[in-house]
Every structure is written in C-alpha cells, then in structure tokens.
Design a protein around this motif. Sequence first.
Motif, short mmCIF file in Angstrom:
data_model
loop_
_atom_site.label_atom_id
_atom_site.label_comp_id
_atom_site.label_asym_id
_atom_site.label_seq_id
_atom_site.Cartn_x
_atom_site.Cartn_y
_atom_site.Cartn_z
N LYS A 1 -1.24 8.56 2.92
CA LYS A 1 -2.67 8.31 3.16
C LYS A 1 -3.22 9.36 4.12
O LYS A 1 -4.30 9.91 3.91
CB LYS A 1 -2.88 6.90 3.71
N ASN A 2 -2.47 9.66 5.17
CA ASN A 2 -2.89 10.68 6.13
C ASN A 2 -3.08 12.02 5.44
O ASN A 2 -4.08 12.70 5.64
CB ASN A 2 -1.85 10.77 7.25
N ASP B 1 -3.36 1.15 -5.02
CA ASP B 1 -3.95 1.64 -3.78
C ASP B 1 -4.19 3.15 -3.88
O ASP B 1 -5.26 3.65 -3.53
CB ASP B 1 -3.00 1.31 -2.62
N LEU B 2 -3.20 3.88 -4.37
CA LEU B 2 -3.31 5.33 -4.52
C LEU B 2 -4.44 5.70 -5.46
O LEU B 2 -5.20 6.64 -5.20
CB LEU B 2 -1.98 5.89 -5.03
N ASP C 1 -6.17 12.13 3.33
CA ASP C 1 -7.39 12.16 4.14
C ASP C 1 -7.67 13.51 4.78
O ASP C 1 -8.80 13.78 5.16
CB ASP C 1 -7.32 11.09 5.24
N ALA D 1 0.85 -1.20 0.00
CA ALA D 1 0.00 0.00 0.00
C ALA D 1 0.89 1.25 0.00
O ALA D 1 2.11 1.17 0.08
CB ALA D 1 -0.91 -0.01 1.22
N VAL E 1 -7.83 5.54 -3.73
CA VAL E 1 -8.03 6.69 -2.84
C VAL E 1 -8.31 7.94 -3.68
O VAL E 1 -9.18 8.74 -3.34
CB VAL E 1 -6.81 6.89 -1.92
#
Length: 190
Positions: free
Chosen positions: A94-95, A126-127, A98, A88, A130
């Motif tokens: 990711k933070n 994965d990116l 978000d 991932a 998102v």
Amino acid sequence: MLNLQIIIGSVRQGRGGLSVAEWFEDIARKDTRFTVERVDLAELNLPIMDEPNHPRLQRYTHDHTKRFSEIITRGDAYVFVTTEYNYAIPGALKNALDYLGPEWAGKPMCAVAYGGVSGAARAVEDLRRVAVALKMIPLVQGVVCPLYAQQRDDEGRFHGNQTQTEAAAETLNILAEMGAVLKARRLAAA
C-alpha cells in the motif's frame, strides 16, 4: 514487446511471496510477448511515504522516490504478487502504491495471490480498489494459491498445480492483449 513488472508486495522476513513470484516469473520469461522485470519491495526498502508534494504532481524530492518512479514508469503491465494481512494488502505494498500517481495510470494489472484457505482473495479485492483509484486497469484474471505452503518443496520453492499454471497462462494472455492496446493509446497521446 511489453515490459511486464512482477511486483512482490510483502517485505516480511521468511515471506512466501518470493517463491510464488519466482514460479510465475519462470512462466512469464518463456512468453516472448514480454520482457520481465522483478520489482521486489524488500530490495527497494521504501520508507513510509515521505514526499512533501502530492504524487500527482510528480515533484519528487527524495532519490528513493525518483528511482522508484523510473522503475514503475518502465512498466507496461503489472502483476502484483500479494498475500493477505488482516483482510487487506500488506502495508509495504500500500505504501509503495501511494508513493506514485501518473506512473501507474492507464496500465493493466493482475494479481497472483497466495495465503491460507482464502488464498488472499480479500487482499486482491483491496488491491483492485486501490488500482482503480490510481487509474490502473484491474483485470479479473489472476492466479490464486490457497494453502500455498503445501506446494513448496524442501528448498522452499513453490510448484504451481495444473489449474494455477493454466491461470498463469490466461493471465499473461490478457495482459499481453490489454497491455498492447493501452501502450498504443499512451504512445498516441504522448
């Protein structure tokens, strides 16, 4: 002219992403269709998402979030430079994703992926998932740098090969094309 943001997703000490990002940035800065802005998550040092309100509301309470929102709002297109952590994207990336909502929406994105044998291919998938959730427009073009450490010189600088350099040019072409269309759409809706 489009503002291209190159976002470095790993914050780990000794990370290779900075050298890969610098290589891509050198190519991008020669392209007159863009102004280029490096967004280094290590420099931003965002804490774990700590806003009390949902990002879609854009009611930010912390200065670090307001500053990050201003930075990302300036972007017309994004290149995420990412490695792969356990199949991932890195947690810091990711933070950061978000933290915001509307700031990302309606803008094209590509990835420059670096890592071991897989070249962070799973992280890119994965990116993209998102990015779709954040209403970005993920494009299939990008650059893959498997076993990237073998392409670093004694000073730690990454040197892309011909295939990677051609992929970088193709990535910039699609970002310029889609970025212009999507920017015009955003301006017309404003």
